[in-house]
Write an enzyme that holds these catalytic residues in place. Structure first.
Site, short mmCIF file in Angstrom:
data_model
loop_
_atom_site.label_atom_id
_atom_site.label_comp_id
_atom_site.label_asym_id
_atom_site.label_seq_id
_atom_site.Cartn_x
_atom_site.Cartn_y
_atom_site.Cartn_z
CD GLU A 433 -2.89 -1.17 2.24
OE1 GLU A 433 -2.85 -0.08 3.35
OE2 GLU A 433 -4.01 -1.73 2.32
CD GLU A 508 -3.55 -5.85 3.99
OE1 GLU A 508 -2.21 -5.76 3.71
OE2 GLU A 508 -3.97 -4.95 4.83
#
Length: 843
Positions: A433, A508
């Site tokens: 991220e 994720e």
């Protein structure tokens, strides 16, 4: 804590296997890798007087301890600590010093200090001189002590750590929290992480094994040769039988003083035993280095023979067979034990996850402890090895972005070189991220990092975990080999249509939140509901704004079978990041979509008005103490479909809800079930093609017995029963193991359950439990899995959380015997468990 004896036994075994030629001279003596964990002195903060880096500094008043050590986990918890990092004091400066004597016959040998992990900004001093260091707290690194130590005399190594505040989004720990080793070699020796074993051709009758060896020459100009033997290993990592392959010494290669040379050998292993998740069979390559006809070093490299591939249409292939990735993300702390590595604690986590059906772990968001990879190799668990949580753009003011420009290449190469011989590692993740996703030129950084990885290993794909939809279309998707989407089950099909040649997976997923044993009414399918009293309902329907219930991700995977699988956030609860009760949630608002960002800001602002910071996360499928939440059985039903199982929720102790609607959910690997309340059928339900739980949403509570009978293909499959319990009357103790090793590191995890007089667990109890221990050991920590418990982990008593408490017992080094742990509580029958600690034999 000392490392478990199997590591020491392996080192001793390596020494015993060395050829007699090593006895010729001390300088060319056998390689030694010795634990350097014992007998350190520690001081938190800068010393009041004197220079702690001075070899003559008086550290007699400092605290004595053994490594690994996490200074933060000792607390105390304080609400005023800023951020969402567990409310524990992990930041600051800390000093470690060790006095040691080198034997006189070490003169002429190379002496190295290997540090598996120190948090963070480490500087190493030896006998008053600065000799090296490393900023990244998750890196494993080496310092050459040779020019600075005295053979035949006393030496002092001092290590200063400077862990800045605002440098992490979760609890990072503080201190030298992984193992430390003293390595001794001849001047001519295999370099640090200097072997690279690959298996470019694998067939049922033969496998080609390439062994690349990098040899350092820290002596005079010479010639070197290498020879290799390959042995099969048993489950304990011991050689079995004669060598299955052997390659005689290579042609002599000239290597100048201070230089290195790479030598490669190819060996054929007949009828190879393949490494897989079902049968993690391994080998070891034993490399002998000779110089001028004399053996000077021997080096062992465990490895596995297997093939891996990620296919854009078929997903992940292991040895040519599709293996769905059933993974979880894991942070590195061990709950109440903190970040200080302990092999048994790690092993226990993996055993619980394997029971659920996990076959893969993503090391979020940093290189793991080496012991995790050793265990994964032995247990057959796939690993996505992750390097960074950020690049040049920050998530917190003092995080790794400050070191990234100067250190990213060293850190990335160090990780890959350390871990590339592990058969469990299937992909290299260059980031999680990262903020650069939203930058027009950000993909170039991804491409740069991917090329660094490929320069060290081309046998595995590069990957990254992207949380921006745009990353699938703005160049980032082409910078890496394997595309990972975080929380984007609705995007799988769109991405695949746009890039049908790129394999993908859920890097994720879910981020469902829950508190073990907490259930709130009315039950809502809205993911923002189910929050009360700083807990989250365990109906497994609640999630933060960016996340989903598990069922949504399951559907996304099933509707798009080209997706290789998923890594759920998270396997275990971890310290810090107590979403949705965050003190500071701004670091998750790195979304470029203005509508999504505005919605998140509003939702999170509403939560912050009522929130107090909790100590630990709610994301785990297993709580911080290792107790299973309801979600455990939801994933087990999906990931172990051939296991007959059924799990009902909620518990059935609701005296205040008599006659009120109390929905019942059932997780099962069956395809049909009938629910009974006090013997009366409440209906039979059949699972549809995208039903992942069975629900009876109109059940009216009556005390008694709730029972589910499940079926598979029309035949009885599994049953589960929950009963209304009476008043708390006694304690029940259960140890994960009753045979321990007297090595000072082995652990027993003892669970306490509060029960009524008939032994039925009483779920809504919070009684005070007190522990005592007799025998050669100690109670290290206690926990209850409550995210809002701020009592010291080191306390020998703890309030139960929904009927359960955990005590962790550690053995005493060299002192075998019987250990008796007793648990008591006011008004209840006490309980004991007997453990046996014996002299370490290796495991």
């Amino acid at each position: 804590m000392q490392p478990l004896p199997r590591l020491a036994a392996l080192a001793a075994f390596c020494l015993a296997a060395l050829p007699a030629a090593f006895s010729a001279a001390a300088a060319d003596g056998p390689r030694e890798r010795l634990s350097f964990n014992a007998d350190w002195r520690f001081h938190k903060g800068e010393p009041a007087a004197g220079k702690a880096d001075d070899g003559a500094f008086n550290d007699a008043a400092w605290r004595k301890l053994d490594l690994p050590h996490d200074w933060g986990i000792e607390g105390p918890f304080k609400q005023e600590y800023a951020g969402e990092t567990g409310k524990l004091p992990w930041w600051g400066v800390g000093w470690y010093r060790k006095h040691f004597t080198l034997p006189a016959d070490d003169a002429g040998r190379r002496i190295y200090l290997d540090i598996d992990g120190a948090m963070s900004n480490a500087t190493v001093f030896v006998n008053g001189r600065e000799v090296g260091g490393w900023p990244y707290g998750y890196a494993s690194w080496r310092v050459d002590l040779t020019p600075h130590v005295k053979a035949g005399g006393e030496n002092v190594v001092a290590i200063r750590l400077d862990n800045p505040p605002d440098s992490s989004r979760w609890y990072p720990g503080g201190g030298i929290y992984r193992n430390v080793w003293l390595v001794k070699t001849a001047p001519v020796h295999v370099a640090h992480n200097g072997t690279y074993v690959t298996t470019p051709q694998v067939a049922s009758d033969s496998a080609l094994v390439n062994v690349q060896v990098t040899v350092d020459n820290d002596g005079a100009d010479t010639d070197v040769q290498v020879a290799t033997e390959i042995y099969a290993l048993d489950k304990a990592g011991r050689r079995t039988g004669a060598a299955v392959a052997r390659q005689d010494a290579t042609a002599a290669a000239k290597v100048a003083a201070g230089k290195q040379v790479q030598l490669t050998q190819a060996l054929a292993v007949p009828n190879p035993r393949l490494w897989s998740t079902e049968a993690p069979q391994r080998y070891v390559a034993v490399t002998t280095v000779t110089s001028k006809g004399r053996a000077v070093d021997q080096y062992e490299t465990p490895f596995g023979i297997r093939t891996i591939a990620f296919d854009a249409q078929r997903g992940f292939l292991l040895n040519g067979k599709r293996v769905p990735i059933q993974g979880v993300c894991q942070h590195h702390d061990l709950g109440a034990l903190g970040t200080a590595i302990n092999v048994r604690a790690l092993e226990r986590q993996l055993e619980i996850l394997r029971e659920m059906g996990v076959n893969a772990i993503r090391t979020s968001h940093n290189p793991p402890a080496p012991e995790l990879l050793d265990l994964a190799d032995r247990m057959g668990i796939l690993i996505v090895d992750e390097a960074f949580d950020m690049w040049g753009e920050q998530k917190t003011p003092n995080d790794y972005h400050r070191a990234f420009p100067a250190w990213h290449e060293k850190d990335l190469r160090t990780m890959v070189r350390r871990d590339r011989n592990h058969p469990s590692v299937i992909a290299w993740s260059i980031g999680n991220e990262i903020v650069e996703q939203g930058k027009p030129e950000g993909w170039k950084v991804a491409a740069h990092l991917a090329e660094i990885v490929r320069g060290e290993d081309r046998t595995r794909p590069t990957t990254a975990a992207y949380n921006h939809v745009s990353s699938g279309y703005n160049g980032f998707q082409n910078a890496i080999d394997l595309f990972g989407y975080n929380y984007k089950p609705h995007e799988y099909g769109k991405f695949h249509a746009s890039a049908p040649h790129i394999p993908m997976y859920g890097s994720e997923t879910a981020s469902t939140v829950s508190s073990r044993g907490e259930y709130f009414f009315p039950v809502s399918d809205e993911k923002s509901k189910g929050l009360a009293n700083f807990h989250v309902s365990s109906y497994d329907l609640s999630a933060p704004p960016w996340a989903t219930a598990p069922d949504v991700e399951f559907k996304g995977q099933d509707d798009n079978p080209f997706v290789a699988g998923e890594f759920v956030w998270t396997g275990f609860d971890y310290l810090g990041e107590p979403t949705p009760y965050n003190a500071d949630t701004t670091n998750v608002l790195n979304f470029t979509d203005p509508v999504q960002r505005a919605k998140m800001e509003k939702d999170l602002a509403d939560l912050k008005k009522i929130a107090i910071p909790s100590r630990s996360s709610y994301f785990g499928i297993v709580d911080l103490a290792g107790f299973k939440k309801d979600r455990f059985w939801l994933y087990q039903a999906r990931w172990r479909p051939e296991l007959p199982m059924a799990h009902l929720l909620p518990h059935w102790n609701w005296p205040e809800r008599v006659g009120q609607v109390t929905p019942v959910h059932l997780y099962t690997s069956g395809d049909e079930a009938e629910l009974f309340l006090n013997g009366q059928s409440l209906g039979r339900k059949k699972r549809g093609p995208r039903d992942y739980r069975l629900r009876w949403d109109d059940v009216k509570y009556q005390p008694g017995t709730l029972k589910a009978v499940t079926y598979r293909n029309g035949k009885p499959w599994a049953e589960d029963t929950v009963r209304t319990a009476g008043a708390p009357a006694k304690l029940a103790l259960s140890a994960d193991r009753d045979k321990l090793q007297a090595d000072g590191a082995d652990l027993a995890f003892v669970s306490v359950t509060i029960a009524d007089k008939d032994g039925v667990p009483v779920p809504r109890t919070h009684n005070r439990i007190r522990f005592s221990l007799t025998g050669p050991g100690e109670i290290v920590v206690t926990d209850n899995g409550d995210p809002n418990s701020f009592e010291s982990f080191q306390s020998k008593e703890k309030n139960a959380f929904n009927g359960k408490v955990l005590a962790i017992v550690r053995t005493r080094a060299g002192a075998g015997g019987k250990l008796v742990l007793t648990a008591t509580a006011d008004g209840m029958q006490a309980a004991k468990v007997v453990l046996e600690s014996t002299a370490a034999q290796g495991r």
